[in-house]
Design a protein around this motif. Structure first.
Motif: not given
Length: 442
Positions: A313, A316-317, A361-362, A365-366, A368-369
């Motif tokens: 996270e 990502l930020r 970022i993608a 995010k993936q 992170l998910a």
């Protein structure tokens, strides 16, 4: 000498004057004829539409009356069905309570038979024989157990049937409430007239509301509810009769007889049962230790995964801030004047940076998910582990209590037998451990 002055204007001929008068008269007649025709047609239309409106309103009022009668007839049938259903529920409840009372009453003869067997353990020498009395006492215990089983079966069936009756009752009540609301609405519609103050134009009143049913579906729904209620009431009546017959059959029981007997099977069963208890406790302790180890490792993995999620996270930020910076630079460079607005190396570099950041970022995010899904799965499994650990701990506690309770079977009777027996409410004599074991099994 006076002169005649002539007004300078256009002069019509006398035939023109006559023609104009004729045309005016003719047109007036034609207009009156046309108006008369329209008035006649309007009167006919008014008469026809008034008659049509009156008859339509009369027909629909008649249809409303007929519909109210139909719904009211169904409501009355449902009223009767609900009344019968309430009476059947009360009757079956009373029969179930009667069966439960008879079931509870079987504890007394069972206690007496067990006490007789226990007392007969005090026989000595030659009197310690296996006689018909002992056989009858054992048979009596078997008969009482079979009776209790039959009564318990009827109680269980009555409980299940009561659940079905209550389910049907709820469905009938829902249908009955719907009929009541429908009657109220339709009677309100029937009471409306042209002078009612609460009539008004509505938006799309002819629409078909969602969930609308056909008349056949409506009738089938109520008929199904009624038929099902009658079928369940018939089944409840048959069950009541069968339960009453069972109660009547088991009301009487054989008279207890006195005589010598011996019995070592309960001691063997006690030893086997306690061995099974100890074996089961060892198994549960082993499983409990394994589950605690799994819980510890799972908690550690959850903590590490949560830390990694925080890092993801944070990254990502940071990447979002970098993307904002690149977007801002690209947007600002679009305002370069004239020929300065060229696609230079900086422009290409910023564009590549944006694409790279978006891909990064993608990917973040993936991942992170995926990490959050893994965390959710771990948390859910941890909850299952902890729930199972709690069950194992509770089971071990219960089994330990059972083992502690079963110690009474090996302790002398005078040290644990209460002065007043739990079942007979009479002062106990000196009893052997056989009685307590029988009572536990009962």
């Amino acid at each position: 000498m006076a002169t005649l002055s002539v007004k300078p204007s256009r002069r019509f001929q006398l035939p023109d004057w006559h023609t104009n008068s004729y045309l005016l008269s003719t047109n007036a007649q034609l207009q009156r004829d046309a108006s008369h025709q329209i008035r006649q047609e309007a009167r006919v239309l008014r008469n026809e539409t008034n008659n049509q409106t009156i008859w339509d309103e009369h027909d629909n009022r008649t249809r409303l009356v007929e519909r109210i009668d139909t719904v009211n007839r169904w409501k009355e049938m449902l009223d009767k069905c609900l009344t019968d259903l309430d009476a059947e529920i009360d009757a079956l409840t009373q029969m179930k309570e009667s069966a439960e009372q008879n079931l509870q009453a079987k504890n007394l003869p069972l206690d007496v038979a067990i006490e007789c067997l226990t007392l007969r353990e005090s026989r000595r020498d030659i009197d310690v024989v296996k006689d018909p009395v002992e056989d009858e006492l054992h048979k009596e215990v078997e008969v009482i157990e079979a009776t209790k089983k039959a009564l318990q079966q009827k109680v269980s069936q009555a409980f299940e049937q009561l659940c079905l009756l209550q389910e049907v009752q709820q469905q009938l009540n829902s249908d009955h409430r719907g009929k009541m609301e429908t009657l109220e609405i339709d009677r309100g519609c029937l009471s409306l007239n042209l002078r009612s103050p609460n009539i008004s134009l509505k938006v799309d009143p002819t629409r078909v509301p969602d969930g609308s049913t056909t008349l056949q579906q409506w009738d089938d729904f109520s008929r199904f509810n009624k038929d099902r209620a009658e079928a369940e009431m018939k089944a409840a009546t048959e069950l009541r009769e069968a339960t009453a017959l069972t109660i009547a059959e088991v009301t009487g029981h054989p008279q207890l007889m006195d005589g010598p007997s011996t019995n070592n099977e309960l001691e063997a069963q006690r030893v086997a049962t306690e061995f099974a208890f100890r074996k089961r406790l060892r198994e549960m302790e082993k499983v409990y230790s394994e589950l605690k180890w799994q819980e510890k490792n799972t908690l550690e993995e959850i903590a590490e995964l949560q830390e990694d999620i925080r890092h993801l996270e944070e990254d990502l930020r940071t990447k979002l801030l970098s993307l904002k910076l690149s977007h801002t630079r690209l947007e600002a460079r679009t305002y370069r004047p004239n020929v300065e607005l060229c696609r230079d190396q900086a422009q290409y570099g910023l564009t590549d940076e944006v694409h790279q950041l978006e891909a990064t970022i993608a990917a973040l995010k993936q991942k992170l998910a995926q990490a959050q899904d893994a965390l959710d799965a771990l948390c859910k499994h941890l909850a299952r582990l902890q729930a199972d650990i709690a069950c194992k701990a509770n089971s071990m506690l219960l089994d330990t209590k059972c083992m502690d309770t079963r110690r009474k079977l090996t302790v002398p009777a005078e040290r644990f037998v209460p002065e007043v027996d739990t079942f007979t409410r009479t002062t106990n004599s000196t009893l052997s451990p056989l009685k307590s074991c029988q009572l536990e099994l009962a």
